[in-house]
Design a protein around this motif. Structure first.
Motif, PDB file in Angstrom:
ATOM      1  N   GLN A  87       0.828  -1.191   0.000  1.00 54.10           N
ATOM      2  CA  GLN A  87       0.000   0.000   0.000  1.00 54.10           C
ATOM      3  C   GLN A  87       0.868   1.249   0.000  1.00 54.10           C
ATOM      4  OE1 GLN A  87      -3.597  -0.694   2.595  1.00 54.10           O
ATOM      5  NE2 GLN A  87      -2.270  -2.213   3.524  1.00 54.10           N
ATOM      6  N   VAL A  88       0.380   2.269  -0.691  1.00 55.81           N
ATOM      7  CA  VAL A  88       1.075   3.552  -0.746  1.00 55.81           C
ATOM      8  C   VAL A  88       0.534   4.447   0.360  1.00 55.81           C
ATOM      9  CG1 VAL A  88       1.617   5.557  -2.160  1.00 55.81           C
ATOM     10  CG2 VAL A  88       1.329   3.314  -3.237  1.00 55.81           C
ATOM     11  N   ILE A  89       1.433   4.954   1.191  1.00 56.17           N
ATOM     12  CA  ILE A  89       1.069   5.859   2.277  1.00 56.17           C
ATOM     13  C   ILE A  89       1.664   7.225   1.944  1.00 56.17           C
ATOM     14  CG2 ILE A  89       1.207   6.287   4.738  1.00 56.17           C
ATOM     15  CD1 ILE A  89      -0.251   3.668   3.999  1.00 56.17           C
ATOM     16  N   HIS A  90       0.816   8.194   1.635  1.00 57.17           N
ATOM     17  CA  HIS A  90       1.283   9.544   1.303  1.00 57.17           C
ATOM     18  C   HIS A  90       1.387  10.348   2.590  1.00 57.17           C
ATOM     19  CE1 HIS A  90       2.150  12.911  -1.280  1.00 57.17           C
ATOM     20  NE2 HIS A  90       1.217  13.638  -0.680  1.00 57.17           N
ATOM     21  N   MET A  91       2.612  10.647   2.986  1.00 47.66           N
ATOM     22  CA  MET A  91       2.862  11.242   4.294  1.00 47.66           C
ATOM     23  C   MET A  91       2.517  12.733   4.316  1.00 47.66           C
ATOM     24  SD  MET A  91       3.946   8.687   6.091  1.00 47.66           S
ATOM     25  CE  MET A  91       4.646   9.528   7.520  1.00 47.66           C
ATOM     26  N   ALA A  92       1.774  13.134   5.336  1.00 42.21           N
ATOM     27  CA  ALA A  92       1.527  14.559   5.552  1.00 42.21           C
ATOM     28  C   ALA A  92       2.738  15.213   6.193  1.00 42.21           C
ATOM     29  CB  ALA A  92       0.293  14.752   6.424  1.00 42.21           C
ATOM     30  N   GLY A  93       3.348  14.509   7.161  1.00 46.16           N
ATOM     31  CA  GLY A  93       4.517  15.025   7.853  1.00 46.16           C
ATOM     32  C   GLY A  93       5.639  14.020   7.832  1.00 46.16           C
ATOM     33  N   GLY A  94       6.830  14.461   8.182  1.00 40.20           N
ATOM     34  CA  GLY A  94       7.989  13.589   8.102  1.00 40.20           C
ATOM     35  C   GLY A  94       8.829  13.606   9.359  1.00 40.20           C
ATOM     36  N   GLY A  95       9.854  12.724   9.356  1.00 38.85           N
ATOM     37  CA  GLY A  95      10.777  12.643  10.479  1.00 38.85           C
ATOM     38  C   GLY A  95      11.884  11.662  10.170  1.00 38.85           C
ATOM     39  N   GLU A  96      12.860  11.585  11.060  1.00 35.20           N
ATOM     40  CA  GLU A  96      14.009  10.697  10.876  1.00 35.20           C
ATOM     41  C   GLU A  96      13.682   9.260  11.290  1.00 35.20           C
ATOM     42  OE1 GLU A  96      17.004  11.541   9.414  1.00 35.20           O
ATOM     43  OE2 GLU A  96      15.785  13.289   8.919  1.00 35.20           O
ATOM     44  N   LEU A  97      12.795   9.107  12.253  1.00 28.59           N
ATOM     45  CA  LEU A  97      12.359   7.788  12.701  1.00 28.59           C
ATOM     46  C   LEU A  97      10.859   7.675  12.474  1.00 28.59           C
ATOM     47  CD1 LEU A  97      14.166   7.433  16.159  1.00 28.59           C
ATOM     48  CD2 LEU A  97      14.909   6.509  13.963  1.00 28.59           C
ATOM     49  N   LEU A  98      10.370   6.468  12.223  1.00 27.16           N
ATOM     50  CA  LEU A  98       8.942   6.272  12.057  1.00 27.16           C
ATOM     51  C   LEU A  98       8.525   4.930  12.639  1.00 27.16           C
ATOM     52  CD1 LEU A  98       8.352   4.133   9.493  1.00 27.16           C
ATOM     53  CD2 LEU A  98       9.100   6.096   8.172  1.00 27.16           C
ATOM     54  N   ARG A  99       7.235   4.817  12.900  1.00 26.37           N
ATOM     55  CA  ARG A  99       6.644   3.547  13.302  1.00 26.37           C
ATOM     56  C   ARG A  99       5.249   3.466  12.689  1.00 26.37           C
ATOM     57  NH1 ARG A  99       6.140   5.199  19.747  1.00 26.37           N
ATOM     58  NH2 ARG A  99       4.331   6.584  19.515  1.00 26.37           N
ATOM     59  N   VAL A 100       4.851   2.262  12.324  1.00 29.71           N
ATOM     60  CA  VAL A 100       3.595   2.032  11.616  1.00 29.71           C
ATOM     61  C   VAL A 100       2.548   1.511  12.591  1.00 29.71           C
ATOM     62  CG1 VAL A 100       2.474   0.702   9.791  1.00 29.71           C
ATOM     63  CG2 VAL A 100       4.795   1.588   9.451  1.00 29.71           C
ATOM     64  N   ARG A 101       1.334   2.018  12.467  1.00 29.71           N
ATOM     65  CA  ARG A 101       0.219   1.592  13.317  1.00 29.71           C
ATOM     66  C   ARG A 101      -0.726   0.726  12.495  1.00 29.71           C
ATOM     67  NH1 ARG A 101       0.782   4.689  17.861  1.00 29.71           N
ATOM     68  NH2 ARG A 101      -1.112   3.763  18.724  1.00 29.71           N
ATOM     69  N   LEU A 102      -0.926  -0.512  12.939  1.00 30.74           N
ATOM     70  CA  LEU A 102      -1.809  -1.464  12.269  1.00 30.74           C
ATOM     71  C   LEU A 102      -3.026  -1.717  13.154  1.00 30.74           C
ATOM     72  CD1 LEU A 102       0.893  -3.991  11.015  1.00 30.74           C
ATOM     73  CD2 LEU A 102      -0.074  -2.026   9.796  1.00 30.74           C
ATOM     74  N   THR A 103      -4.148  -2.018  12.519  1.00 30.63           N
ATOM     75  CA  THR A 103      -5.388  -2.106  13.278  1.00 30.63           C
ATOM     76  C   THR A 103      -6.217  -3.332  12.901  1.00 30.63           C
ATOM     77  OG1 THR A 103      -7.467  -0.976  13.821  1.00 30.63           O
ATOM     78  CG2 THR A 103      -6.571  -0.602  11.611  1.00 30.63           C
ATOM     79  N   ASN A 104      -6.788  -3.955  13.905  1.00 29.15           N
ATOM     80  CA  ASN A 104      -7.785  -5.019  13.740  1.00 29.15           C
ATOM     81  C   ASN A 104      -9.050  -4.607  14.486  1.00 29.15           C
ATOM     82  OD1 ASN A 104      -8.753  -7.536  12.856  1.00 29.15           O
ATOM     83  ND2 ASN A 104      -8.011  -8.594  14.684  1.00 29.15           N
ATOM     84  N   ARG A 105      -9.349  -3.293  14.421  1.00 32.29           N
ATOM     85  CA  ARG A 105     -10.422  -2.708  15.229  1.00 32.29           C
ATOM     86  C   ARG A 105     -11.755  -3.404  15.029  1.00 32.29           C
ATOM     87  NH1 ARG A 105     -10.717   3.183  14.018  1.00 32.29           N
ATOM     88  NH2 ARG A 105      -8.778   3.188  15.214  1.00 32.29           N
ATOM     89  N   TYR A 106     -12.086  -3.737  13.801  1.00 27.63           N
ATOM     90  CA  TYR A 106     -13.394  -4.333  13.535  1.00 27.63           C
ATOM     91  C   TYR A 106     -13.290  -5.807  13.147  1.00 27.63           C
ATOM     92  CZ  TYR A 106     -14.657   0.586  13.509  1.00 27.63           C
ATOM     93  OH  TYR A 106     -14.824   1.913  13.865  1.00 27.63           O
ATOM     94  N   GLY A 107     -12.129  -6.413  13.358  1.00 26.39           N
ATOM     95  CA  GLY A 107     -11.969  -7.827  13.063  1.00 26.39           C
ATOM     96  C   GLY A 107     -12.704  -8.702  14.067  1.00 26.39           C
ATOM     97  N   ARG A 108     -13.044  -9.908  13.643  1.00 27.75           N
ATOM     98  CA  ARG A 108     -13.745 -10.846  14.520  1.00 27.75           C
ATOM     99  C   ARG A 108     -12.872 -12.025  14.928  1.00 27.75           C
ATOM    100  NH1 ARG A 108     -19.867 -10.733  11.767  1.00 27.75           N
ATOM    101  NH2 ARG A 108     -20.246  -8.521  12.278  1.00 27.75           N
ATOM    102  N   THR A 109     -11.678 -12.099  14.365  1.00 27.16           N
ATOM    103  CA  THR A 109     -10.713 -13.125  14.723  1.00 27.16           C
ATOM    104  C   THR A 109      -9.343 -12.469  14.859  1.00 27.16           C
ATOM    105  OG1 THR A 109     -10.291 -13.635  12.390  1.00 27.16           O
ATOM    106  CG2 THR A 109     -11.986 -14.944  13.507  1.00 27.16           C
TER     107      THR A 109
END
Length: 372
Positions: free
Chosen positions: A33-55
């Motif tokens: 997936q392409v993530i178009h960044m609004a802001g930047g930095g030297e370090l990053l971390r990605v947030r993943l979600t299973n908010r509506y998952g059932r398993t």
């Protein structure tokens, strides 16, 4: 230095009654997936979600790439992560610089059946899907292309303490429906190109309503999670109302009243001010030309005019950006100007999205943190 949102995307459940795009799941597949960044930095971390998952969601491998290189995502030091239903996970920090306005390419490998994915349904961006583990492959020849974003809620960046963030909070006019897919011509993208300090992250959901759940949790319900949770946030821009006034007509129900919408906007402003945020409200865009049955009704259009008259004259907000006037047809103000219409009568094309962004007075969106 603080961690804050360099990118955000609002997600919805795949099990909702109204589906504007078809949900899906994965098994033994890589999704890039392409993530178009609004802001930047030297370090990053990605947030993943299973908010509506059932398993439980199992991710066996994940990687990120920018123009500065490639990195493997780890979670508490391991490459494999299982995210329980209703939960999220943040990757370990990665030494992978990314600039504001640059693209980050995120690859996730799902080794087993995921069930239907928590997703952003109309982000005007394309995901690439291919069988097997191709997380670190430079190219994905023959991959399936799908216009949606899956299992991602954001990317955090490490930036200076004085970085100020705004949140674009609302519906499809922020998410970008009608703009060119993959061109990063959403109204929020155009607004970010105008800013000299700070940036705006996009928490728009196409079909989202202010007052009632329908497509995504309604605005008043998701405000704390999608706005107040972001470190460094100082401003919130809101565009709601079209779906409260139009979507009920698709099932023969009456639209929200102008009084109910005004009360909803007042509640949103009170919560923003209580949190110390400035709130900028957009007038409700025109939708008389909507091609979808039941959307455009005399009652809904009359309520739009009443709410817009109130927005323009109230002191409830810190500022107003008059989107309606910026994109309307002067000869028929309930309609989008033909040159700015995406073609469906209720969404903006690229020029319309730019006009929406240009309606924001940057003096009212001064993204600077107050000095202690």
């Amino acid at each position: 230095m603080i961690w804050t949102a360099g990118f955000r995307t609002a997600v919805i459940s795949p099990y909702e009654q109204i589906k504007l795009t078809e949900p899906r799941g994965f098994a033994d597949q890589t999704v890039r997936q392409v993530i178009h960044m609004a802001g930047g930095g030297e370090l990053l971390r990605v947030r993943l979600t299973n908010r509506y998952g059932r398993t439980p969601l199992v991710i066996a491998a994940a990687g990120a790439a920018t123009e500065h290189g490639q990195a493997t995502l780890t979670f508490d030091g391991t490459e494999r992560v299982t995210i329980p239903p209703g939960e999220e996970a943040a990757s370990d920090p990665m030494d992978l610089p990314v600039a504001p306005g640059a693209d980050l390419f995120l690859s996730l490998y799902f080794p087993e059946e995921t069930g239907l994915a928590t997703y952003s349904h109309m982000p005007m961006e394309t995901a690439h899907i291919i069988g097997g583990n191709h997380v670190m492959s430079p190219r994905l020849p023959g991959a399936e292309r799908v216009e949606a974003r899956f299992y991602v809620s954001g990317v955090d960046v490490l930036t200076s303490d004085d970085t100020a963030i705004a949140v674009a909070f609302g519906d499809s006019w922020f998410e970008g429906v009608g703009s060119t897919t993959g061109a990063n011509n959403r109204s929020v993208d155009f607004l970010n190109r105008r800013l000299k300090r700070g940036w705006v992250v996009n928490q728009g959901i196409a079909g989202n309503r202010l007052l009632r759940d329908e497509v995504g949790e309604h605005g008043l319900a998701r405000f704390d999670r999608d706005v107040l949770s972001i470190p460094g946030v100082t401003h919130v821009l809101v565009h709601f109302g079209i779906n409260d006034l139009g979507i009920p007509g698709m099932s023969g129900e009456p639209p929200a009243t102008s009084g109910a919408l005004i009360e909803g906007f007042q509640a949103l402003a009170q919560r923003a001010h209580k949190a110390g945020l400035k709130i900028l409200a957009a007038t409700i865009g025109p939708f008389a030309g909507a091609i979808y049955p039941g959307i455009s009704t005399p009652e809904g259009l009359a309520a739009r005019r009443e709410v817009n008259d109130w927005i323009r004259t109230t002191d409830t907000f810190d500022a107003v950006f008059d989107v309606a006037r910026a994109v309307e047809n002067p000869e028929a103000p309930d309609y989008i100007h033909p040159a700015l219409d995406s073609g469906d009568g209720m969404h903006l094309n690229d020029k319309g999205a730019q006009a929406m962004a240009d309606a924001v007075d940057l003096e009212t969106l001064a993204l600077e943190k107050p000095r202690p």
